[in-house]
Design a protein around this motif. Structure first.
Motif, mmCIF file in Angstrom:
data_model
loop_
_atom_site.group_PDB
_atom_site.id
_atom_site.type_symbol
_atom_site.label_atom_id
_atom_site.label_comp_id
_atom_site.label_asym_id
_atom_site.label_seq_id
_atom_site.Cartn_x
_atom_site.Cartn_y
_atom_site.Cartn_z
ATOM 1 N N TYR A 147 -9.733 4.817 2.061
ATOM 2 C CA TYR A 147 -9.016 5.862 2.798
ATOM 3 C C TYR A 147 -8.531 5.346 4.152
ATOM 4 C CZ TYR A 147 -8.318 9.887 5.842
ATOM 5 O OH TYR A 147 -7.797 10.765 6.747
ATOM 6 N N TYR A 148 -9.385 4.626 4.877
ATOM 7 C CA TYR A 148 -9.009 4.189 6.223
ATOM 8 C C TYR A 148 -7.929 3.110 6.230
ATOM 9 C CZ TYR A 148 -12.878 7.085 7.716
ATOM 10 O OH TYR A 148 -13.707 8.166 7.935
ATOM 11 N N PRO A 149 -7.999 2.086 5.370
ATOM 12 C CA PRO A 149 -6.864 1.147 5.317
ATOM 13 C C PRO A 149 -5.556 1.836 4.941
ATOM 14 C CG PRO A 149 -8.774 0.208 4.216
ATOM 15 C CD PRO A 149 -9.116 1.629 4.531
ATOM 16 N N LEU A 150 -5.632 2.785 3.997
ATOM 17 C CA LEU A 150 -4.409 3.471 3.597
ATOM 18 C C LEU A 150 -3.885 4.355 4.728
ATOM 19 C CD1 LEU A 150 -2.394 3.831 1.340
ATOM 20 C CD2 LEU A 150 -3.799 5.698 0.433
ATOM 21 N N GLN A 151 -4.778 4.955 5.483
ATOM 22 C CA GLN A 151 -4.352 5.793 6.609
ATOM 23 C C GLN A 151 -3.671 4.940 7.676
ATOM 24 O OE1 GLN A 151 -3.317 8.733 7.328
ATOM 25 N NE2 GLN A 151 -5.262 9.860 7.351
ATOM 26 N N LEU A 152 -4.191 3.763 7.941
ATOM 27 C CA LEU A 152 -3.539 2.865 8.893
ATOM 28 C C LEU A 152 -2.186 2.395 8.360
ATOM 29 C CD1 LEU A 152 -6.436 0.622 10.287
ATOM 30 C CD2 LEU A 152 -4.992 2.207 11.569
ATOM 31 N N LEU B 169 -0.573 11.329 4.226
ATOM 32 C CA LEU B 169 -1.639 11.173 3.237
ATOM 33 C C LEU B 169 -2.516 12.412 3.288
ATOM 34 C CD1 LEU B 169 -3.412 9.631 1.216
ATOM 35 C CD2 LEU B 169 -4.533 8.521 3.175
ATOM 36 N N GLN B 170 -2.517 13.192 2.211
ATOM 37 C CA GLN B 170 -3.365 14.376 2.110
ATOM 38 C C GLN B 170 -4.528 14.040 1.192
ATOM 39 O OE1 GLN B 170 -0.735 17.472 0.702
ATOM 40 N NE2 GLN B 170 -0.005 17.953 2.762
ATOM 41 N N ALA B 171 -5.675 13.744 1.792
ATOM 42 C CA ALA B 171 -6.839 13.306 1.022
ATOM 43 C C ALA B 171 -7.866 14.422 0.948
ATOM 44 C CB ALA B 171 -7.454 12.059 1.659
ATOM 45 N N GLY B 172 -8.319 14.724 -0.260
ATOM 46 C CA GLY B 172 -9.308 15.770 -0.461
ATOM 47 C C GLY B 172 -10.593 15.229 -1.057
ATOM 48 N N ARG B 173 -11.484 16.144 -1.422
ATOM 49 C CA ARG B 173 -12.784 15.746 -1.966
ATOM 50 C C ARG B 173 -12.667 15.194 -3.375
ATOM 51 N NH1 ARG B 173 -17.169 18.669 0.601
ATOM 52 N NH2 ARG B 173 -18.248 18.823 -1.404
ATOM 53 N N THR B 174 -11.665 15.631 -4.145
ATOM 54 C CA THR B 174 -11.545 15.204 -5.537
ATOM 55 C C THR B 174 -10.178 14.626 -5.879
ATOM 56 O OG1 THR B 174 -10.858 17.441 -6.173
ATOM 57 C CG2 THR B 174 -13.219 16.924 -6.316
ATOM 58 N N ARG B 175 -9.190 14.794 -5.028
ATOM 59 C CA ARG B 175 -7.828 14.335 -5.323
ATOM 60 C C ARG B 175 -7.055 14.133 -4.038
ATOM 61 N NH1 ARG B 175 -4.881 19.611 -7.914
ATOM 62 N NH2 ARG B 175 -6.365 19.193 -9.590
ATOM 63 N N SER B 176 -5.979 13.387 -4.139
ATOM 64 C CA SER B 176 -5.140 13.138 -2.969
ATOM 65 C C SER B 176 -3.677 13.106 -3.383
ATOM 66 C CB SER B 176 -5.512 11.810 -2.290
ATOM 67 O OG SER B 176 -6.852 11.836 -1.838
#
Length: 602
Positions: A517-522, A554-561
């Motif tokens: 998640y963090y590399p993709l957010q950057l 990037l909309q990241a959730g608990r089960t899907r993004s």
């Protein structure tokens, strides 16, 4: 204006060092303001929003006038939930009401704003609103509402100290706009206002014979269609040529010294016997305490089949007080301590520290023992049914639903939607049953922050929320994992727009807890998630002039993004911009991000 964690003498010395050598210049005299008489005018415009808006505007003096403080109190009274203007909401004649001031130095605007459902008669609503304002001009306002408004102003002045940006704003307005030495002077003016002052300015400035009335009428749109064309009006942009710019030395040094500042927060986290999570952060920057609560919920998975829309009916129904205090009595209790409260799956109360326990008591009374009166439910059910019908035909809703339909399987919970029929079929028992299933302490978190000790906060929350119980296991809330989506193109007509709004979206297997998640957010920040200095903005907006705005998300959730790229452009540029977006994404996948870009987004 400098506000924040600074040492004032040191900050002032630095300002003098940086700006003190600038030679003063004599400004030209400002032109004299000569206001012409206001001619009463009415106009109407179409909107693609699902609800309509009525505005009745009046001219007032500016904030430097002796009458302005009384006008501020009058505005607060007219916005009160105990006053007749808001009374149009529980009567089913309006969805919401507000009265506000918009001041300039030499003059200002006062305006009543009322929202209404699609299909409602704005002329009838205007008649009712004008009748209320005319009665105020003629007969005045209740003295107890004047005192309640002044207490709310005192409370608001304390809460302004909790927010650096708001503090800077109110100080700037006080000095530059109001012509005062500090915001405290405005509060002192308000403290001197009497009910007689309020009634006097009401008679003088609620001049409905010279009001300007505007109406925004909701209009639906065509159904989504599969197409490769564009919709919208023509517009052009002309952007200057972009050039790389070297950073000044102080900014470059700051970038080379990336450090996460040590946190000064030390919250106390505990769990009550009923499963409620409590987080307390003591602060003393103001004499206030704020309480924020959240119940994990998801109407898409928790509404029963055939009861879609019950959550939309329940939310406004919670504004009708508790089993012990009806709507007006409950608001009167809040006014007595200058508090602001909201009940729901997101609930909160803000009050002065001296009234903390009473504020928690009222919040718990509304949250745990809502009145849910049947008469109000029938009115709200009709309003929601009308609103759902308009929403389901609005371009914004059709766009979002079409996007979800293209991304997810046909039986995905996110595709469930309320209809006028499901809303009208709701019974009081169905609303009460949904409330009982969803409002549970074991899914709730309460945060208390302000001038209160952790022990006092725990004692108050446990006293008033400790009896909250739930039966049975918690309901399933999380959405199912989503398979990869296929390609597709959908167009939603919206003739009210002068440009196309384009959304490119893709489901991702990644979740919020995934290490990637963090590399993709950057990477997203480099591509298009950090305002103008991004690859998408530079290439599509600055260099090519194809779009007016562009961003990635990037909309990241608990089960899907979901990963999205959004831009606005002329119709003829939609395909060109989409091709450039695809090339930029491919470049991100095939070539490492430069060190300078990575440092900047970090």
């Amino acid at each position: 204006m400098i506000a924040g964690d600074v040492d004032p003498p040191t900050a002032l010395a630095e300002v003098k060092r940086l700006f003190g050598s600038i030679a003063p210049k004599k400004l030209p005299a400002k032109p004299r303001v000569r206001l012409r008489p206001v001619h009463p005018t009415s106009f109407a415009l179409d909107t693609d929003r699902p609800s309509g808006t009525l505005m009745i505007a009046l001219r007032t003096p500016g904030p430097r006038d002796a009458d302005f403080a009384a006008l501020e109190v009058l505005s607060d009274v007219l916005s009160s939930r105990r006053f007749d203007l808001y009374g149009l909401v529980p009567e089913g004649k309006a969805l919401g009401t507000e009265f506000a001031l918009d001041p300039l130095p030499e003059a200002g605007l006062a305006y009543a704003v009322l929202s209404f459902t699609a299909g409602a008669d704005p002329k009838a609503l205007e008649h009712d609103a004008r009748a209320i304002l005319a009665r105020v001009a003629r007969e005045g306002v209740p003295p107890e509402l004047v005192e309640a408004a002044k207490l709310q102003e005192r409370s608001a002045a304390q809460f302004q100290r909790n927010n650096i940006a708001e503090l800077a704003s109110v100080w700037s307005e006080a000095l530059a706009l109001y012509g005062l030495a500090s915001p405290d002077e405005d509060l002192e003016r308000i403290e001197r206002v009497t009910a007689a002052d309020v009634n006097r300015v009401a008679r003088r400035y609620l001049d409905l014979d010279h009001a300007v009335t505007g109406v925004m009428l909701p209009r639906g749109s065509g159904r989504p269609i599969v197409t490769h064309g564009g919709f919208g009006g023509q517009e052009s942009i002309s952007l200057g040529e972009a050039h790389p710019t070297a950073l000044p030395s102080w900014a470059q040094k700051a970038l080379e010294r990336l450090e996460v500042p040590p946190s000064t927060l030390h919250p106390v986290v505990s769990t009550l016997p009923n499963g409620l999570t409590l987080i307390v952060q003591s602060e003393d920057v103001s004499d206030t305490v704020s309480v924020y609560g959240h119940i994990r919920n998801r109407p898409e998975t928790e509404e029963l089949k055939g009861e879609e829309g019950v959550a939309q009916v329940l939310e406004p129904l919670l504004t009708h007080g508790s089993e012990r205090l009806d709507r007006v009595a409950f608001q009167q209790a809040l006014d007595a301590i200058g508090a602001r409260e909201h009940a729901g799956t997101d609930f909160s109360v803000q009050a002065l520290a001296e009234h903390f326990e009473r504020a928690v008591e009222l919040l718990a009374d509304n949250e745990l023992h809502p009145a849910l009166p049947q008469a109000a439910m029938e009115i709200i059910r009709g309003q929601v049914a009308q609103g759902v019908a308009a929403r389901n035909a609005s371009p914004g809703f059709l766009t979002q639903r079409s996007l979800r339909a293209a991304l997810y399987p046909l039986d995905d919970p996110s595709l469930r939607m309320a209809t006028p029929e499901t809303v009208r079929a709701l019974t009081p028992a169905a609303v009460r049953s949904y409330y009982t299933r969803v409002f549970r302490p074991d899914l709730a978190t309460i945060v208390v922050i302000g001038k209160v000790t952790s022990a006092a906060a725990r004692a108050a929350i446990e006293k008033y929320f400790g009896t909250w119980t739930a039966s049975g296991p918690p309901p399933g809330i999380d959405l199912p994992r989503a398979p990869p989506n296929g390609p597709g193109t959908v167009t939603v007509p919206d003739q009210s727009r002068v440009q196309d709004r384009v959304v490119l979206a893709q489901t991702l297997a990644l979740t919020r807890s995934d290490p990637d998640y963090y590399p993709l957010q950057l990477g997203n920040a480099v591509l298009g998630g950090s305002f103008y200095a991004t690859r998408l903005s530079i290439d599509l907006r600055k260099n090519s002039g194809l779009v007016y705005s562009v961003q990635s998300l990037l909309q990241a959730g608990r089960t899907r993004s979901v990963y999205l790229v959004e831009y606005a452009s002329d119709p003829q540029n939609v395909a060109k911009a989409a091709d450039m977006v695809a090339r930029e994404v491919t470049a991100m996948q095939e070539s490492p991000v430069g060190a300078d870009e990575l440092t900047r987004v970090k």
